[in-house]
Each structure stands twice: as C-alpha cells, then as structure tokens.
Design a protein around this motif. Structure first.
Motif, PDB file in Angstrom:
ATOM      1  N   ASP A  23       0.826  -1.205   0.000  1.00  0.00           N
ATOM      2  CA  ASP A  23       0.000   0.000   0.000  1.00  0.00           C
ATOM      3  C   ASP A  23       0.861   1.256   0.000  1.00  0.00           C
ATOM      4  O   ASP A  23       0.596   2.202  -0.742  1.00  0.00           O
ATOM      5  CB  ASP A  23      -0.961   0.017   1.189  1.00  0.00           C
ATOM      6  CG  ASP A  23      -0.247  -0.024   2.534  1.00  0.00           C
ATOM      7  OD1 ASP A  23       0.764  -0.748   2.679  1.00  0.00           O
ATOM      8  OD2 ASP A  23      -0.706   0.671   3.461  1.00  0.00           O
TER       9      ASP A  23
ATOM     10  N   ALA B 246       2.473   1.701  -3.365  1.00  0.00           N
ATOM     11  CA  ALA B 246       1.527   2.188  -4.366  1.00  0.00           C
ATOM     12  C   ALA B 246       1.209   3.667  -4.165  1.00  0.00           C
ATOM     13  O   ALA B 246       1.182   4.435  -5.127  1.00  0.00           O
ATOM     14  CB  ALA B 246       0.240   1.364  -4.323  1.00  0.00           C
TER      15      ALA B 246
ATOM     16  N   LEU C 279      -1.605   3.460  -7.902  1.00  0.00           N
ATOM     17  CA  LEU C 279      -2.466   2.325  -7.569  1.00  0.00           C
ATOM     18  C   LEU C 279      -2.750   1.485  -8.807  1.00  0.00           C
ATOM     19  O   LEU C 279      -3.226   2.001  -9.819  1.00  0.00           O
ATOM     20  CB  LEU C 279      -3.795   2.814  -6.987  1.00  0.00           C
ATOM     21  CG  LEU C 279      -3.685   3.668  -5.734  1.00  0.00           C
ATOM     22  CD1 LEU C 279      -5.046   4.175  -5.330  1.00  0.00           C
ATOM     23  CD2 LEU C 279      -3.039   2.918  -4.605  1.00  0.00           C
TER      24      LEU C 279
ATOM     25  N   ILE D  82      -7.804  -2.654  -7.373  1.00  0.00           N
ATOM     26  CA  ILE D  82      -7.839  -2.407  -5.934  1.00  0.00           C
ATOM     27  C   ILE D  82      -9.065  -1.580  -5.570  1.00  0.00           C
ATOM     28  O   ILE D  82      -9.813  -1.913  -4.656  1.00  0.00           O
ATOM     29  CB  ILE D  82      -6.545  -1.720  -5.456  1.00  0.00           C
ATOM     30  CG1 ILE D  82      -5.379  -2.696  -5.607  1.00  0.00           C
ATOM     31  CG2 ILE D  82      -6.674  -1.246  -4.024  1.00  0.00           C
ATOM     32  CD1 ILE D  82      -4.041  -2.141  -5.247  1.00  0.00           C
ATOM     33  N   ILE D  83      -9.283  -0.502  -6.300  1.00  0.00           N
ATOM     34  CA  ILE D  83     -10.458   0.344  -6.119  1.00  0.00           C
ATOM     35  C   ILE D  83     -11.209   0.315  -7.441  1.00  0.00           C
ATOM     36  O   ILE D  83     -10.635   0.662  -8.473  1.00  0.00           O
ATOM     37  CB  ILE D  83     -10.054   1.788  -5.756  1.00  0.00           C
ATOM     38  CG1 ILE D  83      -9.284   1.794  -4.437  1.00  0.00           C
ATOM     39  CG2 ILE D  83     -11.270   2.692  -5.677  1.00  0.00           C
ATOM     40  CD1 ILE D  83      -8.650   3.116  -4.107  1.00  0.00           C
TER      41      ILE D  83
ATOM     42  N   GLN E 257      -7.312   3.559 -11.299  1.00  0.00           N
ATOM     43  CA  GLN E 257      -5.924   3.113 -11.368  1.00  0.00           C
ATOM     44  C   GLN E 257      -5.090   4.265 -11.882  1.00  0.00           C
ATOM     45  O   GLN E 257      -5.518   4.999 -12.748  1.00  0.00           O
ATOM     46  CB  GLN E 257      -5.761   1.852 -12.207  1.00  0.00           C
ATOM     47  CG  GLN E 257      -5.705   2.030 -13.688  1.00  0.00           C
ATOM     48  CD  GLN E 257      -4.278   2.143 -14.206  1.00  0.00           C
ATOM     49  OE1 GLN E 257      -3.335   1.725 -13.559  1.00  0.00           O
ATOM     50  NE2 GLN E 257      -4.130   2.722 -15.364  1.00  0.00           N
TER      51      GLN E 257
ATOM     52  N   ASN F  12      -1.485   3.634 -11.934  1.00  0.00           N
ATOM     53  CA  ASN F  12      -0.201   2.966 -11.894  1.00  0.00           C
ATOM     54  C   ASN F  12       0.633   3.360 -13.105  1.00  0.00           C
ATOM     55  O   ASN F  12       0.140   3.389 -14.226  1.00  0.00           O
ATOM     56  CB  ASN F  12      -0.413   1.447 -11.874  1.00  0.00           C
ATOM     57  CG  ASN F  12       0.862   0.693 -11.671  1.00  0.00           C
ATOM     58  OD1 ASN F  12       1.626   0.512 -12.592  1.00  0.00           O
ATOM     59  ND2 ASN F  12       1.095   0.247 -10.459  1.00  0.00           N
TER      60      ASN F  12
ATOM     61  N   THR G 100      -4.209   2.526   4.858  1.00  0.00           N
ATOM     62  CA  THR G 100      -4.415   2.066   3.480  1.00  0.00           C
ATOM     63  C   THR G 100      -4.115   0.577   3.278  1.00  0.00           C
ATOM     64  O   THR G 100      -4.362   0.060   2.195  1.00  0.00           O
ATOM     65  CB  THR G 100      -3.541   2.880   2.505  1.00  0.00           C
ATOM     66  OG1 THR G 100      -2.176   2.801   2.933  1.00  0.00           O
ATOM     67  CG2 THR G 100      -3.980   4.325   2.468  1.00  0.00           C
TER      68      THR G 100
ATOM     69  N   LEU H 109      -6.721  -1.810   1.784  1.00  0.00           N
ATOM     70  CA  LEU H 109      -6.923  -1.874   0.334  1.00  0.00           C
ATOM     71  C   LEU H 109      -6.243  -3.105  -0.250  1.00  0.00           C
ATOM     72  O   LEU H 109      -6.714  -3.683  -1.223  1.00  0.00           O
ATOM     73  CB  LEU H 109      -6.370  -0.619  -0.352  1.00  0.00           C
ATOM     74  CG  LEU H 109      -7.044   0.707  -0.025  1.00  0.00           C
ATOM     75  CD1 LEU H 109      -6.255   1.860  -0.625  1.00  0.00           C
ATOM     76  CD2 LEU H 109      -8.475   0.705  -0.531  1.00  0.00           C
ATOM     77  N   ILE H 110      -5.132  -3.502   0.349  1.00  0.00           N
ATOM     78  CA  ILE H 110      -4.347  -4.643  -0.127  1.00  0.00           C
ATOM     79  C   ILE H 110      -4.843  -5.944   0.508  1.00  0.00           C
ATOM     80  O   ILE H 110      -4.944  -6.964  -0.144  1.00  0.00           O
ATOM     81  CB  ILE H 110      -2.847  -4.457   0.226  1.00  0.00           C
ATOM     82  CG1 ILE H 110      -2.322  -3.120  -0.288  1.00  0.00           C
ATOM     83  CG2 ILE H 110      -2.005  -5.616  -0.251  1.00  0.00           C
ATOM     84  CD1 ILE H 110      -2.353  -2.959  -1.772  1.00  0.00           C
ATOM     85  N   ASP H 111      -5.112  -5.888   1.819  1.00  0.00           N
ATOM     86  CA  ASP H 111      -5.526  -7.071   2.576  1.00  0.00           C
ATOM     87  C   ASP H 111      -6.850  -6.756   3.264  1.00  0.00           C
ATOM     88  O   ASP H 111      -6.877  -6.044   4.277  1.00  0.00           O
ATOM     89  CB  ASP H 111      -4.447  -7.419   3.605  1.00  0.00           C
ATOM     90  CG  ASP H 111      -4.766  -8.658   4.419  1.00  0.00           C
ATOM     91  OD1 ASP H 111      -5.901  -9.166   4.355  1.00  0.00           O
ATOM     92  OD2 ASP H 111      -3.868  -9.118   5.155  1.00  0.00           O
ATOM     93  N   LYS H 112      -7.952  -7.273   2.717  1.00  0.00           N
ATOM     94  CA  LYS H 112      -9.303  -6.961   3.230  1.00  0.00           C
ATOM     95  C   LYS H 112      -9.505  -7.408   4.678  1.00  0.00           C
ATOM     96  O   LYS H 112     -10.378  -6.907   5.370  1.00  0.00           O
ATOM     97  CB  LYS H 112     -10.382  -7.591   2.345  1.00  0.00           C
ATOM     98  CG  LYS H 112     -10.324  -7.155   0.904  1.00  0.00           C
ATOM     99  CD  LYS H 112     -10.688  -5.712   0.743  1.00  0.00           C
ATOM    100  CE  LYS H 112     -10.731  -5.368  -0.740  1.00  0.00           C
ATOM    101  NZ  LYS H 112     -10.540  -3.992  -1.032  1.00  0.00           N
TER     102      LYS H 112
END
Length: 148
Positions: free
Chosen positions: A22, A25, A31, A35-36, A40, A42, A98, A101-104
């Motif tokens: 996170d 990113a 990002l 993820i969202i 993005q 990225n 944040t 966002l990576i690990d719910k």
C-alpha cells in the motif's frame, strides 16, 4: 515505537513481515487496477516519487482534503490539488490506514484516521483564487505574522 499500544494492529502487521504494498503504491508506483473499482493510476514497476493523474476520474463535486482516504477519488494520490492535505494522507498511509486496500482482513487502528498535520483550508492565510495560479498572494510575514 513512538506510541506503544496506540497502533496494535499496525504493530502486529509489522511483526508479521508482510510487505507494505500500500505504501509503495501510494508513494512510488501509483495504484494498480483492481484495488479500487474504476480507479488506477499505476505508472509501472519503476519506483518514482511523481505526480500521477487518472483523467478518467471526474473532478469531485464534494472534494475532501484527505483525497482517496476521504472517499474522494479525484484527490491525492490521483494527482494533487492545491488544497489536498498530502502530508496527512501519507502519514495515515504509514499508520496503516491504506493496508486494508491490499488485505481486506486487516483492520486499521482507530488512531490511523486521526493522524493529521492539523491544517484545514480555512487555516490558510492567503485565499484560493478561482483561476490559475489558484494561490493568492502570500502575506509578507513581517506585517502579518503567522496565526500560531
């Protein structure tokens, strides 16, 4: 380390050794898609501290100075508006806000959303302008001292 017991979930995350994708990113790559939803910015695998802008995201009707952490996808880290509180967003990211966002399954500590640098747009001494360069003329500092 500075505030023992205030960030127990972050402490457990740090002890687990999980990579902080996170932070990478938010600060260095942008990002990635997925993820969202619909977002993005990225720019690839090369780590670089640079401004990224996803022009597919329309300007916000109700902007938040906390950008993406305030539910405003048009704000930081999707570009940078003059009034975005980048410092607070990055400090909150470092505090673990944040990582969900990576690990719910990760639950950010309550203190992570309280992290702020203490400024709001109302605190700024020079008003915003409606046209470029958007920032008003600064006060001299001699005749108009700082409010603090």
């Amino acid at each position: 380390m500075l505030y023992p017991g205030v960030f127990p979930n972050l402490a457990a995350l740090n002890k687990s050794g999980k990579a902080r994708a996170d932070i990478e990113a938010i600060l260095l790559t942008g990002l990635p898609p997925g993820i969202i939803p619909g977002f993005q910015n990225n720019t690839g695998s090369t780590l670089a501290d640079m401004l990224r802008l996803n022009v597919a995201i329309k300007p916000s009707v109700k902007p938040s100075i906390y950008g993406i952490l305030g539910g405003d996808l048009a704000g930081f880290p999707n570009g940078r508006r003059v009034f975005d509180d980048v410092t607070a967003v990055e400090l909150r990211a470092l505090a673990g806000a944040t990582f969900a966002l990576i690990d719910k399954s990760y639950k950010p500590d309550a203190a992570a959303s309280a992290v702020t640098d203490g400024l709001t747009p109302a605190d700024l001494s020079a008003p915003y302008l409606n046209t470029f360069p958007y920032l008003g003329v600064p006060h001299s500092g001699f005749n108009t001292p700082s409010p603090s």
